[in-house]
Scaffold this motif. Structure first.
Motif, PDB file in Angstrom:
ATOM      1  N   LYS A 103       0.653  -1.077  -0.071  1.00  0.00           N
ATOM      2  CA  LYS A 103       0.131  -0.052   0.060  1.00  0.00           C
ATOM      3  C   LYS A 103       0.924   1.327   0.136  1.00  0.00           C
ATOM      4  CE  LYS A 103      -3.566  -1.988   2.680  1.00  0.00           C
ATOM      5  NZ  LYS A 103      -4.712  -2.440   1.891  1.00  0.00           N
ATOM      6  N   LEU A 104       1.774   1.440   0.890  1.00  0.00           N
ATOM      7  CA  LEU A 104       2.748   2.344   0.891  1.00  0.00           C
ATOM      8  C   LEU A 104       3.681   2.643  -0.364  1.00  0.00           C
ATOM      9  CD1 LEU A 104       3.982   1.947   4.577  1.00  0.00           C
ATOM     10  CD2 LEU A 104       2.463   3.512   3.997  1.00  0.00           C
ATOM     11  N   GLN A 105       4.003   1.674  -1.037  1.00  0.00           N
ATOM     12  CA  GLN A 105       4.840   1.681  -2.105  1.00  0.00           C
ATOM     13  C   GLN A 105       3.834   2.276  -3.218  1.00  0.00           C
ATOM     14  OE1 GLN A 105       8.217   1.258  -2.603  1.00  0.00           O
ATOM     15  NE2 GLN A 105       7.625   2.372  -4.393  1.00  0.00           N
ATOM     16  N   GLY A 106       2.431   1.752  -3.306  1.00  0.00           N
ATOM     17  CA  GLY A 106       1.697   1.933  -4.200  1.00  0.00           C
ATOM     18  C   GLY A 106       1.326   3.543  -4.110  1.00  0.00           C
ATOM     19  N   ILE A 107       1.297   4.071  -3.030  1.00  0.00           N
ATOM     20  CA  ILE A 107       0.899   5.670  -2.766  1.00  0.00           C
ATOM     21  C   ILE A 107       2.424   6.357  -3.290  1.00  0.00           C
ATOM     22  CG2 ILE A 107       0.770   7.442  -1.113  1.00  0.00           C
ATOM     23  CD1 ILE A 107      -0.945   5.374   0.432  1.00  0.00           C
ATOM     24  N   CYS A 108       3.534   5.939  -3.014  1.00  0.00           N
ATOM     25  CA  CYS A 108       4.696   6.474  -3.530  1.00  0.00           C
ATOM     26  C   CYS A 108       4.658   6.526  -5.015  1.00  0.00           C
ATOM     27  CB  CYS A 108       5.707   5.616  -2.749  1.00  0.00           C
ATOM     28  SG  CYS A 108       6.268   6.105  -1.259  1.00  0.00           S
ATOM     29  N   ASP A 109       4.385   5.553  -5.695  1.00  0.00           N
ATOM     30  CA  ASP A 109       4.398   5.354  -7.158  1.00  0.00           C
ATOM     31  C   ASP A 109       3.302   6.203  -7.549  1.00  0.00           C
ATOM     32  OD1 ASP A 109       6.460   3.308  -6.664  1.00  0.00           O
ATOM     33  OD2 ASP A 109       5.091   1.575  -7.096  1.00  0.00           O
ATOM     34  N   PHE A 110       2.229   6.211  -7.279  1.00  0.00           N
ATOM     35  CA  PHE A 110       1.315   6.960  -7.583  1.00  0.00           C
ATOM     36  C   PHE A 110       1.324   8.525  -7.615  1.00  0.00           C
ATOM     37  CE2 PHE A 110      -2.704   9.515  -6.483  1.00  0.00           C
ATOM     38  CZ  PHE A 110      -3.198   9.622  -7.741  1.00  0.00           C
ATOM     39  N   LEU A 111       1.775   8.881  -6.451  1.00  0.00           N
ATOM     40  CA  LEU A 111       1.955  10.328  -6.301  1.00  0.00           C
ATOM     41  C   LEU A 111       3.236  10.654  -7.034  1.00  0.00           C
ATOM     42  CD1 LEU A 111       1.823  10.855  -2.377  1.00  0.00           C
ATOM     43  CD2 LEU A 111       0.260  11.809  -4.040  1.00  0.00           C
ATOM     44  N   GLY A 138       8.632   9.550  -0.343  1.00  0.00           N
ATOM     45  CA  GLY A 138       8.746   8.345   0.525  1.00  0.00           C
ATOM     46  C   GLY A 138       8.304   8.415   1.903  1.00  0.00           C
ATOM     47  N   PHE A 139       8.203   7.390   2.549  1.00  0.00           N
ATOM     48  CA  PHE A 139       7.888   7.488   3.912  1.00  0.00           C
ATOM     49  C   PHE A 139       8.965   7.179   4.915  1.00  0.00           C
ATOM     50  CE2 PHE A 139       3.929   6.258   1.615  1.00  0.00           C
ATOM     51  CZ  PHE A 139       2.992   7.321   2.423  1.00  0.00           C
ATOM     52  N   TYR A 140       9.139   7.769   6.073  1.00  0.00           N
ATOM     53  CA  TYR A 140       9.891   7.732   7.006  1.00  0.00           C
ATOM     54  C   TYR A 140       8.993   7.289   8.227  1.00  0.00           C
ATOM     55  CZ  TYR A 140      14.079   9.681   4.806  1.00  0.00           C
ATOM     56  OH  TYR A 140      15.130   9.831   3.590  1.00  0.00           O
ATOM     57  N   PHE A 141       9.467   6.153   9.216  1.00  0.00           N
ATOM     58  CA  PHE A 141       8.848   5.814  10.340  1.00  0.00           C
ATOM     59  C   PHE A 141       9.914   5.842  11.633  1.00  0.00           C
ATOM     60  CE2 PHE A 141       6.135   4.291   7.229  1.00  0.00           C
ATOM     61  CZ  PHE A 141       4.889   4.820   7.335  1.00  0.00           C
ATOM     62  N   LYS A 142       9.358   6.162  12.651  1.00  0.00           N
ATOM     63  CA  LYS A 142      10.150   6.195  13.918  1.00  0.00           C
ATOM     64  C   LYS A 142      10.762   4.723  14.066  1.00  0.00           C
ATOM     65  CE  LYS A 142       9.865   7.515  18.604  1.00  0.00           C
ATOM     66  NZ  LYS A 142       9.967   6.740  19.624  1.00  0.00           N
ATOM     67  N   ASN A 143      12.028   4.768  14.314  1.00  0.00           N
ATOM     68  CA  ASN A 143      12.702   3.379  14.311  1.00  0.00           C
ATOM     69  C   ASN A 143      12.721   2.847  15.797  1.00  0.00           C
ATOM     70  OD1 ASN A 143      14.579   1.234  13.741  1.00  0.00           O
ATOM     71  ND2 ASN A 143      16.371   2.561  13.473  1.00  0.00           N
ATOM     72  N   GLY A 144      11.712   2.137  16.038  1.00  0.00           N
ATOM     73  CA  GLY A 144      11.436   1.464  17.433  1.00  0.00           C
ATOM     74  C   GLY A 144      11.350   2.514  18.405  1.00  0.00           C
ATOM     75  N   ASN A 145      12.085   2.324  19.310  1.00  0.00           N
ATOM     76  CA  ASN A 145      12.292   3.372  20.447  1.00  0.00           C
ATOM     77  C   ASN A 145      13.284   4.333  20.523  1.00  0.00           C
ATOM     78  OD1 ASN A 145      14.306   1.846  21.292  1.00  0.00           O
ATOM     79  ND2 ASN A 145      13.273   1.092  23.124  1.00  0.00           N
ATOM     80  N   PHE A 163       9.753   4.059  -0.867  1.00  0.00           N
ATOM     81  CA  PHE A 163       9.879   5.247  -1.431  1.00  0.00           C
ATOM     82  C   PHE A 163       9.981   5.203  -3.031  1.00  0.00           C
ATOM     83  CE2 PHE A 163      14.292   3.554  -1.220  1.00  0.00           C
ATOM     84  CZ  PHE A 163      14.923   4.131  -2.447  1.00  0.00           C
ATOM     85  N   THR A 164       9.987   6.120  -3.668  1.00  0.00           N
ATOM     86  CA  THR A 164      10.114   6.183  -5.286  1.00  0.00           C
ATOM     87  C   THR A 164      10.802   7.437  -5.711  1.00  0.00           C
ATOM     88  OG1 THR A 164       7.681   5.193  -5.438  1.00  0.00           O
ATOM     89  CG2 THR A 164       8.672   6.529  -7.469  1.00  0.00           C
ATOM     90  N   GLY A 165      11.859   7.191  -6.354  1.00  0.00           N
ATOM     91  CA  GLY A 165      12.641   7.937  -6.856  1.00  0.00           C
ATOM     92  C   GLY A 165      14.089   7.538  -6.699  1.00  0.00           C
ATOM     93  N   GLU A 166      15.019   8.358  -6.906  1.00  0.00           N
ATOM     94  CA  GLU A 166      16.585   8.217  -6.691  1.00  0.00           C
ATOM     95  C   GLU A 166      16.953   7.526  -5.554  1.00  0.00           C
ATOM     96  OE1 GLU A 166      18.921  11.331  -8.025  1.00  0.00           O
ATOM     97  OE2 GLU A 166      17.936  11.673  -9.894  1.00  0.00           O
ATOM     98  N   ILE A 198       4.383   9.076  14.353  1.00  0.00           N
ATOM     99  CA  ILE A 198       4.861   7.957  14.186  1.00  0.00           C
ATOM    100  C   ILE A 198       5.867   7.800  13.075  1.00  0.00           C
ATOM    101  CG2 ILE A 198       3.468   6.644  15.667  1.00  0.00           C
ATOM    102  CD1 ILE A 198       3.000   6.290  12.027  1.00  0.00           C
ATOM    103  N   GLY A 199       5.665   8.942  12.313  1.00  0.00           N
ATOM    104  CA  GLY A 199       6.440   8.856  10.683  1.00  0.00           C
ATOM    105  C   GLY A 199       5.811  10.134  10.111  1.00  0.00           C
ATOM    106  N   GLN A 200       6.355  10.110   8.954  1.00  0.00           N
ATOM    107  CA  GLN A 200       5.832  11.080   7.882  1.00  0.00           C
ATOM    108  C   GLN A 200       6.094  10.832   6.261  1.00  0.00           C
ATOM    109  OE1 GLN A 200      10.298  13.128   8.265  1.00  0.00           O
ATOM    110  NE2 GLN A 200       9.021  13.164  10.061  1.00  0.00           N
ATOM    111  N   ILE A 201       5.488  11.408   5.731  1.00  0.00           N
ATOM    112  CA  ILE A 201       5.602  11.427   4.266  1.00  0.00           C
ATOM    113  C   ILE A 201       6.475  12.598   3.725  1.00  0.00           C
ATOM    114  CG2 ILE A 201       3.561  12.669   3.461  1.00  0.00           C
ATOM    115  CD1 ILE A 201       3.366  10.736   1.073  1.00  0.00           C
TER     116      ILE A 201
END
Length: 147
Positions: free
Chosen positions: A20-28, A39-46, A55-58, A115-118
């Motif tokens: 789903k996340l890859q599909g959103i990246c590719d679509f946008l 791309g999406f970044y998420f909090k790395n554990g604690n 992500f999509t791109g370089e 918890i993360g971001q686009i």
């Protein structure tokens, strides 16, 4: 809004969270001409750091970003949208490449916690609008529902 319907369609597919996340990246990236890296970044554990997810791109060397560093790291602390129309004017900017001229980062909240971001980079300066913010806030709300 057609883009929102397409996002809904991607989210409704019975695929994994990663698909789903890859599909959103590719679509946008394909739908919006000035979205050159998505791309999406998420909090790395604690840990007080972000970890790159889909992500999509370089390719980017920024797979781990400490809280407070760069635009993404600042959003991890501020919990607010950050629109940078000209990255050369930002002191605390991590360069992802000489082509990047502007960046927009929108946080993702689950139960009130960031918890993360686009993250979206553009090769065009002064390109992001309120409509971009609204679309990406919509994306983040949809993504939060599957996390």
């Amino acid at each position: 809004m057609n883009s929102q319907r397409k996002i809904d369609s991607i989210m409704a597919k019975t695929s994994s969270k990663e698909e789903k996340l890859q599909g959103i990246c590719d679509f946008l990236e394909s739908e919006v001409s000035y979205y050159d890296w998505v791309g999406f970044y998420f909090k790395n554990g604690n840990k007080n750091e972000l970890k790159l997810a889909q992500f999509t791109g370089e390719e980017t060397e920024h797979t781990i970003i400490p809280f407070g560093k760069g635009i993404c790291g600042q959003v991890a602390l501020s919990n607010e949208n950050f629109v940078v129309q000209d990255v050369s004017q930002q002191d605390n900017y991590i360069s992802c490449g000489w082509k990047v001229k502007s960046e927009i980062v929108i946080p993702i909240f689950v139960d009130g916690e960031n918890i993360g971001q686009i993250d979206i980079d553009s090769h065009t300066a002064n390109t992001f609008t309120k409509e971009d913010e609204q679309l990406l806030e919509y994306v983040c709300k949809k993504v939060a529902a599957i996390l």
